[in-house]
Design a protein around this motif. Structure first.
Motif, PDB file in Angstrom:
ATOM      1  N   ASP A   1       0.915  -1.007   0.058  1.00 28.59           N
ATOM      2  CA  ASP A   1       0.271  -0.077  -0.048  1.00 28.59           C
ATOM      3  C   ASP A   1       0.766   1.335  -0.102  1.00 28.59           C
ATOM      4  OD1 ASP A   1      -2.461  -1.519   0.017  1.00 28.59           O
ATOM      5  OD2 ASP A   1      -2.145  -1.858   2.327  1.00 28.59           O
ATOM      6  N   HIS A   2       1.121   1.784  -1.219  1.00 27.37           N
ATOM      7  CA  HIS A   2       1.998   2.901  -1.258  1.00 27.37           C
ATOM      8  C   HIS A   2       1.534   3.884  -2.303  1.00 27.37           C
ATOM      9  CE1 HIS A   2       3.571   1.149  -5.130  1.00 27.37           C
ATOM     10  NE2 HIS A   2       3.564   0.056  -4.432  1.00 27.37           N
ATOM     11  N   LEU A   3       1.943   5.138  -2.352  1.00 25.87           N
ATOM     12  CA  LEU A   3       1.659   5.884  -3.257  1.00 25.87           C
ATOM     13  C   LEU A   3       2.541   7.071  -3.687  1.00 25.87           C
ATOM     14  CD1 LEU A   3      -1.846   7.232  -1.381  1.00 25.87           C
ATOM     15  CD2 LEU A   3      -1.579   5.791  -3.618  1.00 25.87           C
ATOM     16  N   VAL A   4       2.713   7.555  -4.855  1.00 20.52           N
ATOM     17  CA  VAL A   4       3.645   8.572  -5.292  1.00 20.52           C
ATOM     18  C   VAL A   4       2.637  10.037  -4.982  1.00 20.52           C
ATOM     19  CG1 VAL A   4       4.910   9.384  -7.176  1.00 20.52           C
ATOM     20  CG2 VAL A   4       4.593   7.342  -7.133  1.00 20.52           C
TER      21      VAL A   4
ATOM     22  N   GLY B   1      -1.846  -8.098  -4.752  1.00 23.20           N
ATOM     23  CA  GLY B   1      -0.647  -7.389  -5.365  1.00 23.20           C
ATOM     24  C   GLY B   1      -0.821  -7.152  -6.774  1.00 23.20           C
ATOM     25  N   THR B   2      -1.837  -7.786  -7.623  1.00 20.50           N
ATOM     26  CA  THR B   2      -2.227  -7.371  -8.960  1.00 20.50           C
ATOM     27  C   THR B   2      -2.406  -6.177  -9.171  1.00 20.50           C
ATOM     28  OG1 THR B   2      -3.024  -9.686  -9.454  1.00 20.50           O
ATOM     29  CG2 THR B   2      -3.749  -7.792 -10.712  1.00 20.50           C
ATOM     30  N   MET B   3      -3.326  -5.415  -8.430  1.00 26.71           N
ATOM     31  CA  MET B   3      -3.450  -4.155  -8.535  1.00 26.71           C
ATOM     32  C   MET B   3      -4.155  -3.246  -7.365  1.00 26.71           C
ATOM     33  SD  MET B   3      -5.455  -2.513 -11.893  1.00 26.71           S
ATOM     34  CE  MET B   3      -7.098  -3.239 -11.657  1.00 26.71           C
ATOM     35  N   ASN B   4      -3.314  -3.197  -6.357  1.00 27.01           N
ATOM     36  CA  ASN B   4      -3.770  -2.687  -4.955  1.00 27.01           C
ATOM     37  C   ASN B   4      -3.925  -1.258  -4.840  1.00 27.01           C
ATOM     38  OD1 ASN B   4      -2.563  -5.525  -4.466  1.00 27.01           O
ATOM     39  ND2 ASN B   4      -3.143  -5.228  -2.381  1.00 27.01           N
ATOM     40  N   VAL B   5      -3.191  -0.457  -5.525  1.00 24.09           N
ATOM     41  CA  VAL B   5      -2.976   0.808  -5.419  1.00 24.09           C
ATOM     42  C   VAL B   5      -3.454   1.645  -6.621  1.00 24.09           C
ATOM     43  CG1 VAL B   5      -1.335   0.803  -3.458  1.00 24.09           C
ATOM     44  CG2 VAL B   5      -0.591   0.786  -5.763  1.00 24.09           C
ATOM     45  N   PRO B   6      -3.430   2.937  -6.642  1.00 26.36           N
ATOM     46  CA  PRO B   6      -3.839   3.697  -7.951  1.00 26.36           C
ATOM     47  C   PRO B   6      -2.958   3.131  -9.005  1.00 26.36           C
ATOM     48  CG  PRO B   6      -4.080   5.141  -6.328  1.00 26.36           C
ATOM     49  CD  PRO B   6      -3.381   4.045  -5.631  1.00 26.36           C
TER      50      PRO B   6
ATOM     51  N   HIS C   1      -2.851   1.046   9.947  1.00 23.41           N
ATOM     52  CA  HIS C   1      -3.149   1.931   8.707  1.00 23.41           C
ATOM     53  C   HIS C   1      -2.671   1.434   7.428  1.00 23.41           C
ATOM     54  CE1 HIS C   1      -2.636   4.600  12.321  1.00 23.41           C
ATOM     55  NE2 HIS C   1      -3.355   5.327  11.991  1.00 23.41           N
ATOM     56  N   PHE C   2      -3.713   1.313   6.619  1.00 23.65           N
ATOM     57  CA  PHE C   2      -3.137   0.785   5.176  1.00 23.65           C
ATOM     58  C   PHE C   2      -3.798   1.520   4.054  1.00 23.65           C
ATOM     59  CE2 PHE C   2      -3.479  -2.843   8.054  1.00 23.65           C
ATOM     60  CZ  PHE C   2      -2.486  -3.835   7.439  1.00 23.65           C
ATOM     61  N   LEU C   3      -2.639   2.258   3.637  1.00 26.69           N
ATOM     62  CA  LEU C   3      -3.102   3.677   2.633  1.00 26.69           C
ATOM     63  C   LEU C   3      -3.166   3.299   1.530  1.00 26.69           C
ATOM     64  CD1 LEU C   3      -2.157   6.745   2.070  1.00 26.69           C
ATOM     65  CD2 LEU C   3       0.129   5.822   1.239  1.00 26.69           C
ATOM     66  N   HIS C   4      -4.397   3.753   0.755  1.00 29.56           N
ATOM     67  CA  HIS C   4      -4.747   3.637  -0.229  1.00 29.56           C
ATOM     68  C   HIS C   4      -4.940   4.929  -1.363  1.00 29.56           C
ATOM     69  CE1 HIS C   4      -5.488  -0.754  -0.493  1.00 29.56           C
ATOM     70  NE2 HIS C   4      -5.755  -0.483   0.760  1.00 29.56           N
ATOM     71  N   GLY C   5      -5.260   6.123  -0.872  1.00 30.05           N
ATOM     72  CA  GLY C   5      -5.486   7.210  -1.577  1.00 30.05           C
ATOM     73  C   GLY C   5      -5.062   8.467  -1.065  1.00 30.05           C
ATOM     74  N   VAL C   6      -4.926   9.511  -2.078  1.00 25.49           N
ATOM     75  CA  VAL C   6      -4.370  11.036  -1.631  1.00 25.49           C
ATOM     76  C   VAL C   6      -5.022  11.677  -2.290  1.00 25.49           C
ATOM     77  CG1 VAL C   6      -2.258  10.755  -3.112  1.00 25.49           C
ATOM     78  CG2 VAL C   6      -2.362  12.365  -1.241  1.00 25.49           C
ATOM     79  N   SER C   7      -5.688  12.837  -1.955  1.00 24.16           N
ATOM     80  CA  SER C   7      -6.281  13.745  -2.756  1.00 24.16           C
ATOM     81  C   SER C   7      -5.544  14.349  -3.867  1.00 24.16           C
ATOM     82  CB  SER C   7      -6.821  14.782  -2.001  1.00 24.16           C
ATOM     83  OG  SER C   7      -6.125  15.525  -1.422  1.00 24.16           O
ATOM     84  N   ALA C   8      -5.967  14.878  -4.926  1.00 20.28           N
ATOM     85  CA  ALA C   8      -5.332  15.569  -6.097  1.00 20.28           C
ATOM     86  C   ALA C   8      -4.234  16.557  -5.638  1.00 20.28           C
ATOM     87  CB  ALA C   8      -6.205  16.061  -7.304  1.00 20.28           C
TER      88      ALA C   8
END
Length: 291
Positions: free
Chosen positions: A79-82, A269-274, A122-129
């Motif tokens: 669960d990670h984001l840029v 793992g296939t597609m967990n995040v944006p 906490h398991f991260l999935h989204g961040v606002s634009a």
């Protein structure tokens, strides 16, 4: 502990072209089990997790993965984001917290300490634009079960409380912000099996988007607001396990027009995040063929 490949298994990173209906193999490994691809905001690189770290590789497949410096953050999960600015990364670590890595050798924990240890994870999935608010699943122990409560929360990236979205829609997962400012998630509310939903960031206006006999997880809204990509498990699947036959699907943001993009051996793992490229024309996913 980080997942590893089974004997004879491979991890394959694909990019799907929505308009052309084609799949392009970007990278294959029989040694590294990588997961959860997302993109840098310039569209040049894909970012995956593997072996407790993050790895970055060119989206055109011209080179293999190179490790990202996580500045001493504990091992991370998928669960990670840029950051929307491209200036760093947000990661969910094995300590149960979300950390911000600034890309310049620094890092800070975003979420608060909870007692007893690991009672709230906490398991991260989204961040606002605009990069100011994160959306995540908070898990809490109840009646001796560490995963009894799996609710949706938001939080200001600069600090503040965990804000429960509605009643949390437990069991829920995968909350992401769409370009319309709404949250997209999967939940079992009123269904008994995971389906896709949309709601306002305060939890109001909850709308069910999918209604079939499959188990549907991780809705990923495209940046232009035209599509949702998601992973669809076979009927009767419990949770979102690894190493099962799944469908990678697309639909409109209202859940109509469902179509299959790929049938793969994968799941977790296939597609967990944006997973969308910033141009909204492509998205990435991982398959794990065996034998």
């Amino acid at each position: 502990m980080a997942r590893t490949l089974l004997p004879g298994q491979r991890a394959e990173l694909f990019v799907a072209d929505v308009a052309a209906g084609t799949l392009r193999l970007v990278y294959r490994s029989d040694r590294m089990l990588f997961e959860a691809p997302n993109w840098t905001p310039d569209g040049r690189f894909l970012v995956v997790n593997a072996d407790g770290g993050l790895w970055r590789l060119p989206a055109d497949g011209t080179a293999g993965p190179e490790p990202v410096d996580l500045a001493g953050v504990p091992p991370v999960n998928n669960d990670h984001l840029v950051l929307p600015s491209g200036a760093g990364y947000l990661v969910s670590a094995d300590d149960g917290h979300i950390h911000l890595v600034d890309g310049r050798g620094g890092a800070r924990r975003v979420t608060d300490s909870k007692e007893p240890a690991r009672a709230f994870r906490h398991f991260l999935h989204g961040v606002s634009a605009d990069g100011t608010t994160i959306a995540y699943v908070g898990t809490e122990r109840a009646d001796g079960d560490d995963w009894a409560l799996r609710r949706v929360f938001t939080r200001a990236l600069t600090g503040g409380p965990d804000v429960l979205v509605g009643d949390g829609f437990s069991p829920a997962d995968g909350p992401e912000f769409g370009p319309d400012g709404m949250l997209y998630l999967n939940s079992e509310v009123g269904t008994g099996t995971a389906q896709l939903f949309r709601c306002a960031p305060d939890g109001s206006g909850l709308v069910r988007l999918t209604d079939d006999d499959r188990v549907n997880w991780f809705p990923h809204p495209s940046p232009d607001g035209r599509h949702l990509a998601y992973v669809s498990f076979p009927p009767g699947t419990a949770g979102h396990p690894e190493n099962v036959d799944v469908l990678v699907r697309l639909c409109a943001p209202d859940g109509t027009g469902v179509r299959d993009v790929a049938a793969v051996f994968g799941g977790q793992g296939t597609m967990n995040v944006p997973s969308w490229a910033p141009d909204s024309e492509r998205f990435a996913f991982v398959a794990y063929p065996a034998g």
